[in-house]
Motif scaffolding. Structure first.
Motif, PDB file in Angstrom:
ATOM      1  N   GLY A 163       0.812  -1.213   0.000  1.00  0.00           N
ATOM      2  CA  GLY A 163       0.000   0.000   0.000  1.00  0.00           C
ATOM      3  C   GLY A 163       0.843   1.259   0.000  1.00  0.00           C
ATOM      4  O   GLY A 163       0.361   2.339   0.360  1.00  0.00           O
ATOM      5  N   ILE A 164       2.100   1.135  -0.410  1.00  0.00           N
ATOM      6  CA  ILE A 164       3.068   2.242  -0.367  1.00  0.00           C
ATOM      7  C   ILE A 164       3.220   2.876  -1.741  1.00  0.00           C
ATOM      8  O   ILE A 164       3.283   2.182  -2.761  1.00  0.00           O
ATOM      9  CB  ILE A 164       4.428   1.738   0.150  1.00  0.00           C
ATOM     10  N   THR A 165       3.273   4.194  -1.760  1.00  0.00           N
ATOM     11  CA  THR A 165       3.486   4.924  -3.009  1.00  0.00           C
ATOM     12  C   THR A 165       4.674   5.866  -2.877  1.00  0.00           C
ATOM     13  O   THR A 165       4.960   6.390  -1.791  1.00  0.00           O
ATOM     14  CB  THR A 165       2.236   5.731  -3.416  1.00  0.00           C
ATOM     15  N   ARG A 166       5.345   6.087  -3.987  1.00  0.00           N
ATOM     16  CA  ARG A 166       6.369   7.127  -4.110  1.00  0.00           C
ATOM     17  C   ARG A 166       5.923   8.206  -5.095  1.00  0.00           C
ATOM     18  O   ARG A 166       6.727   9.051  -5.489  1.00  0.00           O
ATOM     19  CB  ARG A 166       7.700   6.517  -4.532  1.00  0.00           C
ATOM     20  N   ASP A 167       4.671   8.148  -5.492  1.00  0.00           N
ATOM     21  CA  ASP A 167       4.113   9.106  -6.434  1.00  0.00           C
ATOM     22  C   ASP A 167       3.571  10.319  -5.670  1.00  0.00           C
ATOM     23  O   ASP A 167       2.590  10.201  -4.931  1.00  0.00           O
ATOM     24  CB  ASP A 167       2.996   8.441  -7.238  1.00  0.00           C
ATOM     25  N   PRO A 168       4.168  11.487  -5.810  1.00  0.00           N
ATOM     26  CA  PRO A 168       3.693  12.672  -5.077  1.00  0.00           C
ATOM     27  C   PRO A 168       2.219  12.977  -5.319  1.00  0.00           C
ATOM     28  O   PRO A 168       1.547  13.507  -4.420  1.00  0.00           O
ATOM     29  CB  PRO A 168       4.591  13.800  -5.611  1.00  0.00           C
ATOM     30  N   ALA A 169       1.717  12.627  -6.499  1.00  0.00           N
ATOM     31  CA  ALA A 169       0.314  12.915  -6.813  1.00  0.00           C
ATOM     32  C   ALA A 169      -0.640  12.123  -5.935  1.00  0.00           C
ATOM     33  O   ALA A 169      -1.800  12.517  -5.756  1.00  0.00           O
ATOM     34  CB  ALA A 169       0.047  12.622  -8.285  1.00  0.00           C
ATOM     35  N   GLN A 170      -0.182  11.014  -5.363  1.00  0.00           N
ATOM     36  CA  GLN A 170      -1.030  10.189  -4.506  1.00  0.00           C
ATOM     37  C   GLN A 170      -0.812  10.451  -3.022  1.00  0.00           C
ATOM     38  O   GLN A 170      -1.515   9.899  -2.177  1.00  0.00           O
ATOM     39  CB  GLN A 170      -0.777   8.703  -4.803  1.00  0.00           C
ATOM     40  N   MET A 171       0.160  11.274  -2.697  1.00  0.00           N
ATOM     41  CA  MET A 171       0.533  11.481  -1.297  1.00  0.00           C
ATOM     42  C   MET A 171      -0.345  12.516  -0.608  1.00  0.00           C
ATOM     43  O   MET A 171      -0.878  13.435  -1.234  1.00  0.00           O
ATOM     44  CB  MET A 171       2.001  11.919  -1.219  1.00  0.00           C
ATOM     45  N   LYS A 172      -0.467  12.368   0.701  1.00  0.00           N
ATOM     46  CA  LYS A 172      -1.195  13.339   1.520  1.00  0.00           C
ATOM     47  C   LYS A 172      -0.320  14.553   1.805  1.00  0.00           C
ATOM     48  O   LYS A 172      -0.792  15.694   1.860  1.00  0.00           O
ATOM     49  CB  LYS A 172      -1.635  12.686   2.826  1.00  0.00           C
ATOM     50  N   ASN A 173       0.980  14.322   2.018  1.00  0.00           N
ATOM     51  CA  ASN A 173       1.904  15.383   2.387  1.00  0.00           C
ATOM     52  C   ASN A 173       2.917  15.644   1.272  1.00  0.00           C
ATOM     53  O   ASN A 173       3.150  14.782   0.414  1.00  0.00           O
ATOM     54  CB  ASN A 173       2.658  14.997   3.668  1.00  0.00           C
ATOM     55  N   ALA A 174       3.530  16.801   1.318  1.00  0.00           N
ATOM     56  CA  ALA A 174       4.623  17.094   0.389  1.00  0.00           C
ATOM     57  C   ALA A 174       5.817  16.217   0.740  1.00  0.00           C
ATOM     58  O   ALA A 174       6.114  16.015   1.930  1.00  0.00           O
ATOM     59  CB  ALA A 174       5.012  18.564   0.480  1.00  0.00           C
ATOM     60  N   PRO A 175       6.510  15.651  -0.255  1.00  0.00           N
ATOM     61  CA  PRO A 175       7.672  14.797   0.030  1.00  0.00           C
ATOM     62  C   PRO A 175       8.722  15.523   0.866  1.00  0.00           C
ATOM     63  O   PRO A 175       9.000  16.696   0.645  1.00  0.00           O
ATOM     64  CB  PRO A 175       8.205  14.454  -1.364  1.00  0.00           C
ATOM     65  N   HIS A 176       9.309  14.798   1.814  1.00  0.00           N
ATOM     66  CA  HIS A 176      10.340  15.366   2.674  1.00  0.00           C
ATOM     67  C   HIS A 176      11.701  15.365   1.994  1.00  0.00           C
ATOM     68  O   HIS A 176      12.621  16.058   2.430  1.00  0.00           O
ATOM     69  CB  HIS A 176      10.448  14.569   3.976  1.00  0.00           C
ATOM     70  N   GLY A 177      11.843  14.538   0.951  1.00  0.00           N
ATOM     71  CA  GLY A 177      13.113  14.402   0.240  1.00  0.00           C
ATOM     72  C   GLY A 177      13.050  13.209  -0.690  1.00  0.00           C
ATOM     73  O   GLY A 177      12.006  12.553  -0.830  1.00  0.00           O
ATOM     74  N   GLY A 178      14.158  12.914  -1.334  1.00  0.00           N
ATOM     75  CA  GLY A 178      14.193  11.830  -2.312  1.00  0.00           C
ATOM     76  C   GLY A 178      13.932  10.457  -1.740  1.00  0.00           C
ATOM     77  O   GLY A 178      13.631   9.515  -2.472  1.00  0.00           O
TER      78      GLY A 178
END
Length: 389
Positions: free
Chosen positions: A220-235
């Protein structure tokens, strides 16, 4: 008895297969590398589906397919009794209730006439299924036109369990193109037509379903920013946005799959030659030989005969045991799921699906694998002739 038993099914591993796997062992990636996508592309090219996702088993693929279609507690999933238990268990994994539709006496697949009858009653009872899983038993396609028509009329989703059927065709189109279904599932177990040792895959033409199944197969893990709740913290950042599973296929398995898919045409052609030869050699024996639904081309994972027990002096069990004793590794696919002790505890009884039980009392799977020699096949036929006496 022969020194070595002729198995009912067997993988064929070539030097090319070995070289492909070794190349992965020498690479930087044993998992989550470039070869799994390459294998998925080969499935897409073969089937014509828009999306393909590799999994660690067909059971996992069935599970995420059901979840992606929203199967939950209180829903109903219907399938055939004559299948491996995974085709039904995937519904139970989701908390749904499972029921069955009896088989067609010719194809041994889920009967569309019985399906329609059951749907009419279920509509009156308010218990229509959310999902129906037709199983292409032995590689023989189900009557998908009829099933798709009923899906539209009664509002259920369709998952094709094509674990036996990669390389087959329905009305001139490859099984797995999802023209008549929402999702198709394949198996790559060692005895299947194509193997990845263990493994499975789903195909679909729906982007949303593909994205959902991709998420569910990997925690259930994503690395797609479009699917995230928060802004990415980094790479390094990822988010778990659902409760998923570790159903991923390894690069090693995918490398074997890529190599095997290159020979799929040869595999299917060899199986059809063997089946045609069986049909000729067995035509005068007291047997029911496999039926082929019009406008279909079977993957021929299995070659199943049915004994005409009223025309022979020995029992089903005696024929089976004589064949095993002679060195012919016959099997029986499958014990009807509703007769399994676990499903009996759920309320199913012997006699619920009589055509499936009749099939079980007469069926035997003869050896069928693409590397099988005519000499081996002749031995099987000779042993069968003797066993029927």
């Amino acid at each position: 008895m022969r020194d070595k038993v002729i198995p009912y099914g067997k993988q064929e591993i070539t030097q090319d297969d070995i070289d492909q796997v070794v190349s992965v062992l020498n690479s930087d990636f044993l998992t989550q590398g470039p070869v799994v996508p390459e294998f998925e592309e080969s499935i897409k090219r073969w089937t014509g589906a828009e999306y393909a996702l590799a999994m660690n088993s067909a059971t996992s693929a069935l599970h995420v397919a059901c979840m992606a279609l929203g199967l939950v507690e209180g829903d109903y999933l219907w399938t055939t009794p004559v299948t491996f238990v995974a085709s039904a268990n995937c519904g139970l994994y989701c908390g749904a209730k499972v029921d069955f539709v009896d088989i067609d006496p010719n194809t041994y697949n889920l009967c569309p006439i019985k399906l329609e009858q059951k749907l009419k009653q279920a509509k009156l009872d308010g218990k229509l299924p959310k999902i129906v899983i037709p199983v292409h038993l032995c590689g023989q396609p189900c009557d998908m036109t009829a099933i798709a028509r009923l899906a539209k009329e009664y509002g259920f989703k369709v998952i094709e369990d094509a674990s036996h059927a990669i390389g087959g065709q329905y009305k001139g189109s490859p099984i797995g193109n999802c023209e008549f279904s929402d999702i198709t599932v394949f198996s790559f177990h060692p005895v299947k037509i194509v193997t990845t040792a263990e493994g499975g895959a789903v195909t679909t033409n729906c982007k949303a379903l593909a994205e959902r199944m991709s998420l569910l197969r990997s925690h259930g893990i994503t690395r797609d920013p479009a699917q995230m709740k928060n802004a990415p913290h980094g790479g390094w950042y990822y988010e778990q946005i659902d409760l998923g599973f570790n159903y991923r296929m390894t690069e090693l398995q995918a490398a074997l799959g890529v190599s095997q898919m290159n020979r799929l045409n040869d595999f299917i052609s060899a199986r059809h030659k063997l089946a045609d030869r069986y049909n000729n050699l067995l035509s005068k024996l007291p047997l029911v030989l496999p039926y082929q639904l019009p406008d279909t081309y079977s993957g021929l994972h299995l070659y199943v005969i049915r004994l005409k027990l009223n025309e022979i002096s020995c029992s089903h069990l005696e024929v089976f045991e004589k064949l095993r004793a002679s060195g012919v590794g016959v099997n029986l696919h499958y014990i009807p799921v509703h007769t399994q002790p676990y499903y009996q505890k759920l309320g199913f009884c012997h006699g619920d699906f009589p055509e499936s039980e009749r099939y079980y009392s007469e069926a035997i799977s003869l050896p069928m694998f693409h590397a099988m020699s005519f000499e081996q096949q002749d031995f099987v036929v000779d042993a069968l002739e003797k066993a029927l006496i």
